[in-house]
Write a protein that holds these residues in place. Sequence first.
Motif, PDB file in Angstrom:
ATOM      1  N   PRO A 151       0.822  -1.217   0.000  1.00  0.00           N
ATOM      2  CA  PRO A 151       0.000   0.000   0.000  1.00  0.00           C
ATOM      3  C   PRO A 151       0.860   1.274   0.000  1.00  0.00           C
ATOM      4  N   ALA A 152       0.243   2.374  -0.390  1.00  0.00           N
ATOM      5  CA  ALA A 152       0.979   3.635  -0.566  1.00  0.00           C
ATOM      6  C   ALA A 152       1.567   4.169   0.724  1.00  0.00           C
ATOM      7  N   ASP A 153       0.966   3.778   1.866  1.00  0.00           N
ATOM      8  CA  ASP A 153       1.458   4.294   3.154  1.00  0.00           C
ATOM      9  C   ASP A 153       2.561   3.427   3.758  1.00  0.00           C
ATOM     10  N   LEU A 154       3.044   2.444   3.009  1.00  0.00           N
ATOM     11  CA  LEU A 154       4.138   1.600   3.498  1.00  0.00           C
ATOM     12  C   LEU A 154       5.392   2.441   3.706  1.00  0.00           C
ATOM     13  N   GLN A 155       5.996   2.310   4.866  1.00  0.00           N
ATOM     14  CA  GLN A 155       7.190   3.094   5.199  1.00  0.00           C
ATOM     15  C   GLN A 155       8.452   2.279   4.928  1.00  0.00           C
ATOM     16  N   LEU A 156       9.290   2.780   4.026  1.00  0.00           N
ATOM     17  CA  LEU A 156      10.570   2.141   3.719  1.00  0.00           C
ATOM     18  C   LEU A 156      11.660   3.208   3.729  1.00  0.00           C
ATOM     19  N   PRO A 157      12.060   3.667   4.910  1.00  0.00           N
ATOM     20  CA  PRO A 157      13.078   4.732   4.985  1.00  0.00           C
ATOM     21  C   PRO A 157      14.396   4.313   4.355  1.00  0.00           C
ATOM     22  N   GLY A 158      14.940   5.193   3.519  1.00  0.00           N
ATOM     23  CA  GLY A 158      16.214   4.914   2.868  1.00  0.00           C
ATOM     24  C   GLY A 158      16.102   4.087   1.618  1.00  0.00           C
ATOM     25  N   PHE A 159      14.882   3.906   1.102  1.00  0.00           N
ATOM     26  CA  PHE A 159      14.683   3.072  -0.087  1.00  0.00           C
ATOM     27  C   PHE A 159      15.508   3.587  -1.269  1.00  0.00           C
ATOM     28  N   VAL A 160      16.230   2.658  -1.924  1.00  0.00           N
ATOM     29  CA  VAL A 160      17.025   2.972  -3.115  1.00  0.00           C
ATOM     30  C   VAL A 160      16.309   2.382  -4.326  1.00  0.00           C
ATOM     31  N   PRO A 161      15.927   3.206  -5.294  1.00  0.00           N
ATOM     32  CA  PRO A 161      15.181   2.716  -6.474  1.00  0.00           C
ATOM     33  C   PRO A 161      15.928   1.632  -7.233  1.00  0.00           C
ATOM     34  N   LEU A 162      15.178   0.824  -7.941  1.00  0.00           N
ATOM     35  CA  LEU A 162      15.748  -0.224  -8.776  1.00  0.00           C
ATOM     36  C   LEU A 162      16.685   0.354  -9.828  1.00  0.00           C
ATOM     37  N   ARG A 163      17.812  -0.297 -10.025  1.00  0.00           N
ATOM     38  CA  ARG A 163      18.769   0.139 -11.033  1.00  0.00           C
ATOM     39  C   ARG A 163      18.785  -0.789 -12.242  1.00  0.00           C
ATOM     40  N   LEU A 164      18.199  -1.979 -12.080  1.00  0.00           N
ATOM     41  CA  LEU A 164      18.109  -2.929 -13.182  1.00  0.00           C
ATOM     42  C   LEU A 164      16.669  -2.994 -13.677  1.00  0.00           C
ATOM     43  N   SER A 165      16.504  -3.224 -14.969  1.00  0.00           N
ATOM     44  CA  SER A 165      15.164  -3.376 -15.529  1.00  0.00           C
ATOM     45  C   SER A 165      14.643  -4.776 -15.223  1.00  0.00           C
ATOM     46  N   GLN A 166      13.362  -4.981 -15.461  1.00  0.00           N
ATOM     47  CA  GLN A 166      12.777  -6.302 -15.252  1.00  0.00           C
ATOM     48  C   GLN A 166      13.480  -7.349 -16.103  1.00  0.00           C
ATOM     49  N   ALA A 167      13.784  -7.005 -17.361  1.00  0.00           N
ATOM     50  CA  ALA A 167      14.468  -7.936 -18.257  1.00  0.00           C
ATOM     51  C   ALA A 167      15.873  -8.268 -17.756  1.00  0.00           C
ATOM     52  N   GLN A 168      16.583  -7.264 -17.229  1.00  0.00           N
ATOM     53  CA  GLN A 168      17.942  -7.484 -16.713  1.00  0.00           C
ATOM     54  C   GLN A 168      17.933  -8.353 -15.461  1.00  0.00           C
ATOM     55  N   ILE A 169      16.819  -8.388 -14.763  1.00  0.00           N
ATOM     56  CA  ILE A 169      16.701  -9.220 -13.567  1.00  0.00           C
ATOM     57  C   ILE A 169      16.265 -10.637 -13.929  1.00  0.00           C
ATOM     58  N   LEU A 170      15.268 -10.741 -14.789  1.00  0.00           N
ATOM     59  CA  LEU A 170      14.706 -12.051 -15.109  1.00  0.00           C
ATOM     60  C   LEU A 170      15.588 -12.878 -16.033  1.00  0.00           C
ATOM     61  N   ALA A 171      16.255 -12.228 -16.980  1.00  0.00           N
ATOM     62  CA  ALA A 171      17.071 -12.974 -17.958  1.00  0.00           C
ATOM     63  C   ALA A 171      18.167 -13.817 -17.295  1.00  0.00           C
ATOM     64  N   PRO A 172      18.972 -13.259 -16.362  1.00  0.00           N
ATOM     65  CA  PRO A 172      20.000 -14.094 -15.713  1.00  0.00           C
ATOM     66  C   PRO A 172      19.401 -15.239 -14.897  1.00  0.00           C
ATOM     67  N   TYR A 173      18.287 -14.959 -14.217  1.00  0.00           N
ATOM     68  CA  TYR A 173      17.658 -16.009 -13.396  1.00  0.00           C
ATOM     69  C   TYR A 173      17.141 -17.139 -14.276  1.00  0.00           C
ATOM     70  N   LEU A 174      16.415 -16.788 -15.333  1.00  0.00           N
ATOM     71  CA  LEU A 174      15.869 -17.811 -16.225  1.00  0.00           C
ATOM     72  C   LEU A 174      16.985 -18.549 -16.955  1.00  0.00           C
ATOM     73  N   GLY A 175      18.012 -17.813 -17.386  1.00  0.00           N
ATOM     74  CA  GLY A 175      19.132 -18.434 -18.085  1.00  0.00           C
ATOM     75  C   GLY A 175      19.886 -19.413 -17.193  1.00  0.00           C
ATOM     76  N   THR A 176      20.155 -18.992 -15.960  1.00  0.00           N
ATOM     77  CA  THR A 176      20.853 -19.866 -15.009  1.00  0.00           C
ATOM     78  C   THR A 176      20.001 -21.086 -14.661  1.00  0.00           C
ATOM     79  N   SER A 177      18.706 -20.867 -14.500  1.00  0.00           N
ATOM     80  CA  SER A 177      17.804 -21.974 -14.179  1.00  0.00           C
ATOM     81  C   SER A 177      17.792 -23.007 -15.296  1.00  0.00           C
ATOM     82  N   LEU A 178      17.726 -22.541 -16.537  1.00  0.00           N
ATOM     83  CA  LEU A 178      17.740 -23.462 -17.674  1.00  0.00           C
ATOM     84  C   LEU A 178      19.066 -24.217 -17.747  1.00  0.00           C
TER      85      LEU A 178
END
Length: 218
Positions: A10-37
């Motif tokens: 929810p929007a009111d979730l408190q995450l102090p110090g949150f650092v935004p994602l630096r990798l795209s969804q494709a950059q995250i999923l591709a290594p995982y799927l590739g390694t799994s295969l």
Amino acid sequence: MGGNGHPYAPADLQLPGFVPLRLSQAQILAPYLGTSLFVLLAVWLISGRCRGLSRTDRLLMCWWAFTGLTHIIIEGTFVFAPGFFKNQNPTYFDEVWKEYSKGDSRYAARDAATVTVEGITAVLEGPASLLAVYAIASRKSYSHILQFTVCLGQLYGCLVYFITAYLDGFNFWVSPFYFWAYFIGANSFWVWIPTLIAMRSWKRICAAFRAEKAKKKK
């Protein structure tokens, strides 16, 4: 990015110090799927050198290797990295969990029930899954009992995971896409596959007891 500096619900979730994602969804999923295969293919090829194994046994070895490594490496890093969402120099695994939190923000929030389930999964079910690979390859007498037990653990963990989400409000995903892709889709494999394996192992265990009982009567 929401008003609290993060993209999660929810929007009111408190995450102090949150650092935004630096990798795209494709950059995250591709290594995982590739390694799994790669893991699945490697285990399949290696299992072909084991004499007397059926195709089903080899597929089971692939599954147990994949799920064991996922439990230990992926889920283990979540359990033992409580500040993953605010790491100024995030690792690949930090990015994985920030991405997955779009489908279930309880991970970013370090929900106690979620951490507990993942901790048990990583520490107990992960190694037990890898032991199942060895047990099948070596035709150990405890193979089916082990597989049945781990499957029950996985199914119990999934039940706790889904039920607690419902009881806590069922509002932990950014959009329907992340609900179906991550919350439902990614977790569904640990529902239907363990169910099928548990049924198979239960039948094998019962058959073994019947055979032993019949032998004693002779």
